[in-house]
Design a protein around this motif. Structure first.
Motif, PDB file in Angstrom:
ATOM      1  N   GLN A  32       0.905  -1.190  -0.020  1.00  6.73           N
ATOM      2  CA  GLN A  32       0.034   0.156  -0.152  1.00  6.73           C
ATOM      3  C   GLN A  32       0.739   1.263   0.050  1.00  6.73           C
ATOM      4  O   GLN A  32       2.158   1.565   0.772  1.00  6.73           O
ATOM      5  CB  GLN A  32      -0.877   0.152   1.210  1.00  6.73           C
ATOM      6  CG  GLN A  32      -1.813   1.393   1.125  1.00  6.73           C
ATOM      7  CD  GLN A  32      -2.746   1.662   2.101  1.00  6.73           C
ATOM      8  OE1 GLN A  32      -3.326   2.495   1.987  1.00  6.73           O
ATOM      9  NE2 GLN A  32      -2.383   1.037   3.472  1.00  6.73           N
ATOM     10  N   SER A  33       0.528   2.387  -0.916  1.00  5.09           N
ATOM     11  CA  SER A  33       0.939   3.633  -0.702  1.00  5.09           C
ATOM     12  C   SER A  33      -0.181   4.507  -1.281  1.00  5.09           C
ATOM     13  O   SER A  33      -0.812   4.438  -2.512  1.00  5.09           O
ATOM     14  CB  SER A  33       2.112   3.989  -1.350  1.00  5.09           C
ATOM     15  OG  SER A  33       2.562   5.049  -1.135  1.00  5.09           O
ATOM     16  N   ASP A  47       1.490   5.072   4.158  1.00  2.00           N
ATOM     17  CA  ASP A  47       2.403   3.801   4.086  1.00  2.00           C
ATOM     18  C   ASP A  47       3.187   3.939   2.624  1.00  2.00           C
ATOM     19  O   ASP A  47       2.895   5.015   1.665  1.00  2.00           O
ATOM     20  CB  ASP A  47       1.687   2.586   3.759  1.00  2.00           C
ATOM     21  CG  ASP A  47       1.141   2.379   4.910  1.00  2.00           C
ATOM     22  OD1 ASP A  47       1.384   2.460   6.038  1.00  2.00           O
ATOM     23  OD2 ASP A  47       0.001   1.272   4.737  1.00  2.00           O
ATOM     24  N   HIS A  85       4.098  -2.182   3.377  1.00  4.77           N
ATOM     25  CA  HIS A  85       3.725  -0.886   3.992  1.00  4.77           C
ATOM     26  C   HIS A  85       4.594   0.150   4.440  1.00  4.77           C
ATOM     27  O   HIS A  85       4.538   1.071   4.120  1.00  4.77           O
ATOM     28  CB  HIS A  85       2.695  -1.069   5.163  1.00  4.77           C
ATOM     29  CG  HIS A  85       1.360  -1.830   4.651  1.00  4.77           C
ATOM     30  ND1 HIS A  85       0.147  -1.136   4.503  1.00  4.77           N
ATOM     31  CD2 HIS A  85       1.191  -3.174   4.504  1.00  4.77           C
ATOM     32  CE1 HIS A  85      -0.871  -1.975   4.247  1.00  4.77           C
ATOM     33  NE2 HIS A  85      -0.199  -3.271   4.038  1.00  4.77           N
ATOM     34  N   SER A 179      -2.521  -2.453  13.138  1.00  3.47           N
ATOM     35  CA  SER A 179      -2.674  -1.687  11.980  1.00  3.47           C
ATOM     36  C   SER A 179      -3.470  -0.675  12.779  1.00  3.47           C
ATOM     37  O   SER A 179      -4.602  -0.477  13.123  1.00  3.47           O
ATOM     38  CB  SER A 179      -3.128  -2.209  11.059  1.00  3.47           C
ATOM     39  OG  SER A 179      -3.182  -1.431   9.858  1.00  3.47           O
ATOM     40  N   GLY A 195      -6.066   0.585   6.695  1.00  6.71           N
ATOM     41  CA  GLY A 195      -4.859  -0.573   6.758  1.00  6.71           C
ATOM     42  C   GLY A 195      -5.199  -1.899   6.834  1.00  6.71           C
ATOM     43  O   GLY A 195      -5.945  -2.302   6.129  1.00  6.71           O
TER      44      GLY A 195
END
Length: 325
Positions: A32-33, A47, A85, A179, A195
């Motif tokens: 993830q970003s 992230d 992440h 998270s 998350g």
């Protein structure tokens, strides 16, 4: 003089009307970003994707930031310390400066310690260990932490009719239950990123009361790797985005669960999920990357204060507008 004043007022009104929130869902191949850019130009990055791969994920973040005219990350919000992440923090610092670092605390899989690379990356920059209810300081946006370290926000919520018969599960350990997650609000528009929280944390957040509220946009918890409790239906997102990879996330059960929710308008994906085949994937129009070996295309959301928003697929240039509801 009067004509000039009227023109100035019209230009000012037009400029105010054009102010938007931008959200870039960056392809990190199943990590993830997510880049959130406020109308003021301040940037929140949720992230950083993976480390390595020639700085692949950091370079994709940099390209999204360039498109958004962002030259620094004001707040880096790490949901948790798994490598998909948080692994890319070092690479990120090589291409973009970060003003402040937010995380849920140390890595519980590493005796509640921070990795040496993360500590080095933070240096003397401001560092905040967030907790549910905290606000993330990005101008013109109301950003609230919902979950973190197996705790959830305690604000009063509506009774959730989808909780009936649901119960916690045994065996949830490690970083995923720790998270962090948050909700971003711009006027009437609301987006949540939870998350990698899993079943028990989702249940605690949503049952017996829905502490999240109604949403316009939701990023699938944990990449759509697992069957979420149908308690998630209470959030009633108009649009769901899945941050899957070709062979990570995008489970058939998760896909079917979301498509069973009344009122869902569209389900967008960062990748075609190989495991499910055509029957468990959205039409190609709504998928940013359809080939296993892809170019890392992104999805972009542009949101207005009135709650309307558009989703743009950078692969095929397809744009869909979701009007005020």
């Amino acid at each position: 003089m009067l004509r000039a004043l009227c023109s100035l007022l019209l230009l000012t009104a037009a400029a105010q009307a054009a102010k938007t929130l931008e959200i870039y869902f960056i392809d990190t191949e199943g990590g993830q970003s997510t880049l959130v850019v406020s109308p003021s130009g301040q940037a929140l990055l949720i992230d950083t994707g993976y480390t390595g791969f020639g700085g692949r994920d950091a370079n994709r973040i940099k390209e999204a930031a360039k498109l958004a005219h962002v030259k620094r990350i004001d707040v880096l919000f790490l949901t948790h310390h798994h490598m998909d992440h948080a692994g890319g923090v070092k690479n990120l610092l090589e291409v973009l400066p970060v003003q402040s670092f937010y995380d849920h605390g140390g890595d519980v899989e590493n005796n509640n310690k921070y990795s040496e690379e993360y500590t080095k990356a933070m240096g003397s920059s401001p560092h905040v260990v967030y907790k549910p209810g905290d606000k993330i300081p990005i101008k013109e946006l109301d950003i609230t932490v919902l979950v973190g370290s197996q705790k959830h926000i305690e604000t009063k919520g509506e009774a959730n009719p989808f909780c009936a018969g649901l119960a916690p599960k045994d065996g949830e350990t490690g970083e995923n239950p720790q998270s962090g997650g948050l909700v971003v609000q711009y006027g009437k528009f609301r987006f949540a990123d939870l998350g990698d929280i899993v079943w028990n944390e989702e249940l605690a957040l949503l049952c017996p009361e829905n502490h999240v509220g109604k949403l316009d946009l939701l990023l699938t918890p944990h990449h759509g790797t697992h069957l979420s409790p149908i308690a998630d239906y209470a959030m009633a997102p108009r649009v769901v985005v899945e941050n899957d990879g070709p062979s990570k996330g995008g489970s058939v059960a998760a896909y079917q669960m979301w498509h069973g929710m009344k009122g869902l308008e569209d389900f967008w994906q960062l990748h075609f999920a190989l495991a499910g085949g055509k029957a468990a994937n959205s039409p190609d129009t709504f998928i940013a990357n359809i080939d296993q070996n892809c170019e890392g295309k992104y999805l972009k959301v542009t949101a207005h204060e009135d709650g309307s928003f558009t989703v743009y697929n950078s692969r095929n240039k397809y744009t869909k507008t979701y009007s005020v509801k």
